[in-house]
Design a protein around this motif. Sequence first.
Motif, PDB file in Angstrom:
ATOM      1  N   GLN A  34       0.833  -1.203   0.000  1.00  0.00           N
ATOM      2  CA  GLN A  34       0.000   0.000   0.000  1.00  0.00           C
ATOM      3  C   GLN A  34       0.868   1.254   0.000  1.00  0.00           C
ATOM      4  O   GLN A  34       0.557   2.228  -0.685  1.00  0.00           O
ATOM      5  CB  GLN A  34      -0.912   0.025   1.226  1.00  0.00           C
ATOM      6  CG  GLN A  34      -1.995  -1.012   1.211  1.00  0.00           C
ATOM      7  CD  GLN A  34      -2.778  -1.030   2.521  1.00  0.00           C
ATOM      8  OE1 GLN A  34      -2.456  -0.306   3.456  1.00  0.00           O
ATOM      9  NE2 GLN A  34      -3.801  -1.871   2.580  1.00  0.00           N
ATOM     10  N   LEU A  52       1.833   4.855  -3.121  1.00  0.00           N
ATOM     11  CA  LEU A  52       1.266   6.056  -2.527  1.00  0.00           C
ATOM     12  C   LEU A  52       2.137   7.268  -2.833  1.00  0.00           C
ATOM     13  O   LEU A  52       3.357   7.187  -2.788  1.00  0.00           O
ATOM     14  CB  LEU A  52       1.194   5.852  -1.007  1.00  0.00           C
ATOM     15  CG  LEU A  52       0.235   6.700  -0.211  1.00  0.00           C
ATOM     16  CD1 LEU A  52      -1.196   6.453  -0.654  1.00  0.00           C
ATOM     17  CD2 LEU A  52       0.353   6.335   1.257  1.00  0.00           C
ATOM     18  N   GLY A  57      -3.407   6.409   2.951  1.00  0.00           N
ATOM     19  CA  GLY A  57      -2.585   5.263   3.301  1.00  0.00           C
ATOM     20  C   GLY A  57      -2.966   4.677   4.643  1.00  0.00           C
ATOM     21  O   GLY A  57      -3.861   5.180   5.334  1.00  0.00           O
TER      22      GLY A  57
END
Length: 149
Positions: free
Chosen positions: A71, A75, A108
């Motif tokens: 993730q 980002l 995030g």
Amino acid sequence: MKLILTADVPNLGAPGDIVEVKDGYGRNYLLPRSMAIVATRGAEKQVAAIQRAQRARQIRDLGHAKEVAGQLGGLSVTVKAKAAGDSGRLFGSVTAADVVDAVRAAGGPALDRRSVDVPGQIKTVGTHQVTVRLHPEVTTDLDVAVVGA
């Protein structure tokens, strides 16, 4: 000297670990910075409380850490500094807490500020790289764009 760690100390241990260190290191570095307490019989209750708090904050396992790293990899994080001079130098610096807030604002995952390693101090506008320690086996680099307000 036998100590109980209250904070994560690189190359030594995690909160709640009972470690044996040299007297000078414990007395002059760990104890004054509240990174450890002297191991006594009554400190066992404190160890249990520290470990419960750590488990609540900790990323659950290696698979979860890899998922969070994925993730973070996709980002784009931008930190808006309060003010910057004409030469691009900030009036202050960007801290790990600022990076965590920017990651959360960018959509995030929620991170612990203690897991973010900001190299030195970020005092200029531009792109900087910070390291995020998610698990003892998983670290990831995150590019942070710093812009002046």
